[in-house]
Scaffold this active site. Structure first.
Site, PDB file in Angstrom:
ATOM      1  N   SER A 152      42.710  36.611  33.554  1.00 24.23           N
ATOM      2  CA  SER A 152      42.612  37.644  34.589  1.00 24.23           C
ATOM      3  C   SER A 152      43.215  38.953  34.095  1.00 24.23           C
ATOM      4  O   SER A 152      42.773  39.501  33.089  1.00 24.23           O
ATOM      5  CB  SER A 152      43.277  37.153  35.873  1.00 24.23           C
ATOM      6  OG  SER A 152      43.002  37.995  36.959  1.00 24.23           O
TER       7      SER A 152
ATOM      8  N   ASP B 109      32.505  33.470  39.296  1.00 23.13           N
ATOM      9  CA  ASP B 109      33.807  34.146  39.333  1.00 23.13           C
ATOM     10  C   ASP B 109      33.649  35.630  39.668  1.00 23.13           C
ATOM     11  O   ASP B 109      32.852  36.343  39.058  1.00 23.13           O
ATOM     12  CB  ASP B 109      34.492  33.976  37.973  1.00 23.13           C
ATOM     13  CG  ASP B 109      35.939  34.433  37.990  1.00 23.13           C
ATOM     14  OD1 ASP B 109      36.367  35.058  38.976  1.00 23.13           O
ATOM     15  OD2 ASP B 109      36.640  34.173  37.003  1.00 23.13           O
TER      16      ASP B 109
END
Length: 680
Positions: free
Chosen positions: A446, A498
């Site tokens: 991330s 995602d």
């Protein structure tokens, strides 16, 4: 949509948002009125109570108020259910009944005070026992309920209250200067950011982040007259249309450039799974004990405590702080989680820091003997400080000689912080003194993946041959030149739908435009859309999908034009705001407001080569308890050019789910090779 205007203020609620709370209030007050009426008509002993005149006045007044309130709630619910999200004309008289409802609510407060006075007046019912206990309990319950409702209403008003004093939109979408933001509006957004992230600190970096995030938010929501429920309904309608397009094998029409399309490497994607899974453990471990416990709620704490118990250096961490550890807690739980997840020994960790501020994120450097590498692992978002870093999404030019590369500003500043820390403490030099033949690998998930990518670009000329594994990095990270530059040494790994690798200012603008278009075209009330979304979430989409403009089956006589997928029928987009203030040159990775040098924004994309793990639809699950089957392939930025609306957009971002998918692929591959069958 638009927002409700009441008392010359624009509130964070629409005129069609009173259906569900109104029904709840309507049913609750009917039960309340029935209980009071039954007691009043069947019990006459309260006439012997002290203060019976006051008591009778309270009960009669309460029944009258409840009756009037029930009628008003019915009218409010009926009016609120009329029209569609954009067509508020059938609900134009709703504010009048809300004014009446406020007046009745004030009277209700007065009678609640009257009931409280009788109930607590010198405690006469306790001294003489002249009243039946059921009468006393009824009054007590009525008074308590009244004050609880008063508290709930006050909290709701505070949540829905809009501090802006005007009752018109923040800007005019039709004006030439549609992206010129009122400084007062930007100041309001900055105040909201400070209130939401009050624990992020008040240092210089935080103040800069607040101002820049407020500028982005004020430009993004400029002229957008919506409330939160409008956004939820729009996402539900978009999910419905996206499901239809996917079933038809179509793609939504987009105005944003799809990004560079890198050729797939000659090496099969499946061969990268073992190393990707290995370094994903490092990236997951950087989250410390919090992620470790969340990944194993049943036994995580026990495992961590047992590990600390067996390691005396960790157990006595509050007395013996290592010079290689920075900002861990007194029991060094974060360090213990890193060691447990990666299998590292104490001497393998060269440096580990859990220092966390805006633009300053935790990381650690360790020796990986299994793959003979020095691993720099960077933590992802885990605090409001990290959220501010993520939201500082303007573009900034990287200091790389001979390259014209722009990158995410907040993530770039975080990478520069880590680079300076590595150079100041000579951390990499110390690591390679212990293992001179090892290679340099940077890993992160991330936010950590984005910072790791930028860090690898900054260190590439100094440490040639380095490799970066970026797990689910932000989609708005690098310009086209940056994607091409990182194609040889950065590998992005992501799972399914995602959200984060698809998230960029450009994709958000596309999402906003498509969502407004779909909402404008629907002719159903909002409450039907929300009910449909709840049903589809629990039970899945039906075999015959309803159209977004009609949430039920299309009538045979309906105009065929209304049956077209709505995402593909966008109106001509307006020039998008320039969030960066940079005037892009050339056509690489930029989109101009107008042909020939209008205002534009530098489009940012995910970095490097992309490994995309998806669920294999050829091996569908017969039971919900069965494990899904996954496949992996090389992808490009074009595969991530728009946001997919689904519950998996959040769950697919979790490192534990990506790890499970990679493990399943690795196990399947081993079994396939063992049976001498070609790999999937």
């Amino acid at each position: 949509m638009p927002a409700l205007v009441l008392f010359r203020r624009r509130w964070r609620i629409g005129s069609d948002d009173f259906v569900f709370p109104g029904i709840w209030s309507f049913l609750f007050r009917i039960l309340w009125l029935t209980a009071v009426f039954v007691v009043y008509t069947s019990r006459v002993s309260f006439l012997e109570c002290h203060g019976r005149d006051l008591l009778m006045t309270y009960l009669i007044g309460l029944m009258t108020i409840l009756s009037v309130t029930i009628c008003l709630e019915f009218i409010v619910v009926y009016i609120s259910a009329q029209g569609s999200i954009f067509n508020a004309s059938p609900r134009r008289h709703l504010p009048l009944f809300l004014y009446v409802r406020v007046f009745v609510f004030i009277i209700e407060i007065l009678f609640s005070i009257l009931g409280a006075i009788w109930m607590f007046s010198e405690f006469e019912f306790d001294k003489t026992n002249s009243c039946e206990r059921n009468i006393v309990r009824l009054v007590q319950a009525a008074v308590i309920i009244s004050w609880v409702l008063l508290f709930v209403v006050c909290v709701s008003v505070l949540v829905l209250f809009n501090p802006w004093h005007h009752d018109h939109r923040d800007g005019d979408d039709n004006g030439e200067e549609e992206h010129v933001i009122n400084p007062a509006v930007q100041l309001k957004w900055e105040q909201r950011c400070k209130m939401l992230c009050c624990c992020a600190g008040k240092d210089d970096n935080s103040q800069v982040a607040y101002a820049e995030v407020a500028a982005i938010l004020s430009k993004f929501f400029h002229g957008l007259d919506t409330v939160p429920s409008d956004i939820i309904a729009g996402l539900i309608l978009m999910q419905l249309e996206q499901e239809r397009l996917m079933r038809n094998g179509e793609q939504p029409t987009l105005t944003r450039p799809c990004g560079p399309c890198l050729s797939a490497p000659s090496q099969p994607a499946i061969e990268e799974v073992p190393q990707a899974l290995h370094y994903l453990r490092f990236a997951s471990s950087a989250y410390g004990w919090k992620m470790f416990v969340c990944a194993d709620l049943c036994c995580g704490i026990c495992k961590l405590c047992e590990y600390c118990k067996n390691d005396q250096r960790i157990c006595c961490g509050c007395l013996r702080q290592s010079s290689r550890t920075e900002k861990d807690n007194c029991c060094q739980c974060d360090t213990a989680a890193v060691k447990y997840t990666t299998g590292l020994e104490e001497e393998d960790i060269i440096y580990i820091s859990f220092h966390n501020k805006v633009f300053e994120i935790p990381f650690f450097v360790a020796l990986d003997h299994e793959y003979q590498s020095v691993v720099v692992t960077i933590r992802g978002s885990l605090s409001f400080r990290d959220a501010l870093t993520d939201a500082t999404a303007e573009s900034i030019k990287l200091d790389i000689e001979g390259q014209e590369i722009y990158a995410h500003k907040g993530i770039t500043q975080s990478a520069v912080y880590i680079r300076d820390k590595l150079e100041k403490e000579h951390i990499l030099e110390r690591a390679f003194q212990q293992a001179p033949d090892y290679k340099l690998v940077i890993a992160g998930h991330s936010l950590g993946a984005g910072a790791g990518t930028i860090l690898s670009m900054l260190l590439y000329n100094t440490w040639p041959g380095l490799k970066c594994y970026a797990f689910a990095p932000p989609g708005g990270l690098l310009s086209t030149e940056g994607v091409n530059y990182t194609s040889d040494f950065v590998m992005t790994v992501l799972l399914g739908e995602d959200l984060v690798p698809r998230l960029a200012l450009g994709t958000l603008e596309e999402l906003k435009a498509r969502m407004i278009d779909v909402v404008k075209r629907t002719d159903r009330p909002k409450y039907q859309t929300l009910l449909g979304g709840c049903w589809w979430t629990v039970c899945g989409f039906p075999e015959n999908l309803p159209y977004s403009s009609v949430l039920s089956d299309v009538h045979p006589t309906e105009d065929p034009e209304s049956r077209r997928p709505l995402i593909n029928n966008q109106s001509t987009p307006r020039p998008r705001p320039n969030y960066t203030g940079v005037q892009p040159e050339g056509n690489g990775g930029t989109v101009g407001g107008e042909a020939g040098g209008g205002r534009g924004r530098i489009e940012l994309y995910p970095p490097g080569r992309i490994l995309w793990v998806t669920e294999d639809v050829r091996h569908t699950r017969r039971l919900c308890c069965n494990k899904p089957s996954y496949k992996i392939r090389w992808a490009t930025c074009q595969d991530l050019s728009h946001i997919i609306i689904s519950p998996a957009m959040v769950t697919d971002h979790l490192p534990i789910n990506l790890s499970k998918a990679l493990q399943e692929i690795e196990e399947t591959t081993c079994v396939t090779f063992h049976t001498d069958e070609p790999p999937v």
